[in-house]
Design a protein around this motif. Structure first.
Motif, PDB file in Angstrom:
ATOM      1  N   LYS A   1       0.405  -1.186   0.076  1.00  0.00           N
ATOM      2  CA  LYS A   1       0.303  -0.414   0.074  1.00  0.00           C
ATOM      3  C   LYS A   1       1.388   1.170  -0.072  1.00  0.00           C
ATOM      4  O   LYS A   1       1.438   1.262   0.537  1.00  0.00           O
ATOM      5  CB  LYS A   1      -1.021  -0.290   1.300  1.00  0.00           C
ATOM      6  CG  LYS A   1      -1.916  -1.514   1.195  1.00  0.00           C
ATOM      7  CD  LYS A   1      -2.653  -0.974  -0.101  1.00  0.00           C
ATOM      8  CE  LYS A   1      -3.880  -2.067  -0.314  1.00  0.00           C
ATOM      9  NZ  LYS A   1      -4.738  -2.214  -0.592  1.00  0.00           N
ATOM     10  N   SER A   2       0.292   2.413  -0.134  1.00  0.00           N
ATOM     11  CA  SER A   2       1.287   3.724  -0.789  1.00  0.00           C
ATOM     12  C   SER A   2       0.557   4.631   0.176  1.00  0.00           C
ATOM     13  O   SER A   2      -0.613   3.751   0.957  1.00  0.00           O
ATOM     14  CB  SER A   2       1.084   4.194  -2.547  1.00  0.00           C
ATOM     15  OG  SER A   2      -0.336   4.821  -2.738  1.00  0.00           O
ATOM     16  N   ILE A   3       0.671   5.830   0.799  1.00  0.00           N
ATOM     17  CA  ILE A   3       0.109   6.419   1.492  1.00  0.00           C
ATOM     18  C   ILE A   3      -0.554   7.157   0.995  1.00  0.00           C
ATOM     19  O   ILE A   3      -1.945   6.922   1.186  1.00  0.00           O
ATOM     20  CB  ILE A   3       0.549   7.947   1.692  1.00  0.00           C
ATOM     21  CG1 ILE A   3       1.905   7.095   2.478  1.00  0.00           C
ATOM     22  CG2 ILE A   3       0.470   8.864   2.737  1.00  0.00           C
ATOM     23  CD1 ILE A   3       1.961   6.769   4.224  1.00  0.00           C
ATOM     24  N   SER A   4      -1.124   7.129  -0.557  1.00  0.00           N
ATOM     25  CA  SER A   4      -2.723   6.954  -0.625  1.00  0.00           C
ATOM     26  C   SER A   4      -3.508   6.782  -0.651  1.00  0.00           C
ATOM     27  O   SER A   4      -4.725   7.062  -0.518  1.00  0.00           O
ATOM     28  CB  SER A   4      -2.312   8.113  -1.844  1.00  0.00           C
ATOM     29  OG  SER A   4      -1.688   6.682  -3.011  1.00  0.00           O
ATOM     30  N   ASP A   5      -3.208   5.261  -0.629  1.00  0.00           N
ATOM     31  CA  ASP A   5      -4.137   4.696  -0.703  1.00  0.00           C
ATOM     32  C   ASP A   5      -4.889   4.098   0.604  1.00  0.00           C
ATOM     33  O   ASP A   5      -6.005   3.576   1.112  1.00  0.00           O
ATOM     34  CB  ASP A   5      -3.625   3.414  -1.066  1.00  0.00           C
ATOM     35  CG  ASP A   5      -3.199   2.324  -1.953  1.00  0.00           C
ATOM     36  OD1 ASP A   5      -3.537   3.261  -3.410  1.00  0.00           O
ATOM     37  OD2 ASP A   5      -2.396   1.632  -2.665  1.00  0.00           O
ATOM     38  N   LEU A   6      -4.683   4.863   2.025  1.00  0.00           N
ATOM     39  CA  LEU A   6      -4.917   5.207   3.004  1.00  0.00           C
ATOM     40  C   LEU A   6      -6.189   6.120   3.158  1.00  0.00           C
ATOM     41  O   LEU A   6      -6.701   6.155   4.315  1.00  0.00           O
ATOM     42  CB  LEU A   6      -3.675   5.399   3.638  1.00  0.00           C
ATOM     43  CG  LEU A   6      -2.586   4.181   3.546  1.00  0.00           C
ATOM     44  CD1 LEU A   6      -1.643   4.347   4.747  1.00  0.00           C
ATOM     45  CD2 LEU A   6      -3.004   2.269   4.036  1.00  0.00           C
ATOM     46  N   PHE A   7      -6.222   6.656   2.269  1.00  0.00           N
ATOM     47  CA  PHE A   7      -6.717   8.101   2.796  1.00  0.00           C
ATOM     48  C   PHE A   7      -8.222   8.179   1.470  1.00  0.00           C
ATOM     49  O   PHE A   7      -7.680   7.987   0.381  1.00  0.00           O
ATOM     50  CB  PHE A   7      -5.796   9.418   2.402  1.00  0.00           C
ATOM     51  CG  PHE A   7      -5.162   9.013   3.582  1.00  0.00           C
ATOM     52  CD1 PHE A   7      -5.459   9.504   5.145  1.00  0.00           C
ATOM     53  CD2 PHE A   7      -3.727   8.940   3.679  1.00  0.00           C
ATOM     54  CE1 PHE A   7      -5.038   9.258   6.397  1.00  0.00           C
ATOM     55  CE2 PHE A   7      -2.646   8.646   5.098  1.00  0.00           C
ATOM     56  CZ  PHE A   7      -3.156   9.471   6.211  1.00  0.00           C
TER      57      PHE A   7
END
Length: 80
Positions: A74-80
């Motif tokens: 997962k990337s940071i953008s996947d979390l938001f």
């Protein structure tokens, strides 16, 4: 001693062989990588680290490490 995943993964191993000398018979770990992950740098890093990559279209996870372990990257953008 002992093993995990039907004997394919050791529970413990001696990483010191020949008083720290490198062995000439190194075993390369195979990692199954989802073909869509080759757009990222991680497969190249794993290959440079001595791992053998097996590309496949995976239905679950991005990297299959063993019969019982898979990783979903997962990337940071996947979390938001």
């Amino acid at each position: 001693g002992g093993s995990y995943a039907g004997g394919s993964l050791p529970l413990s191993m001696d990483t010191r062989t020949g008083r720290g000398k490198a062995t000439t018979n190194q075993q390369r770990r195979e990692v199954c990588v989802d073909v869509r992950e080759f757009r990222s740098a991680l497969p190249s890093i794993l290959h440079q680290g001595g791992m053998r990559l097996a590309p496949a279209t995976l239905t679950v996870g991005d990297f299959v490490l063993s019969k019982v372990h898979c990783v979903e990257r997962k990337s940071i953008s996947d979390l938001f």
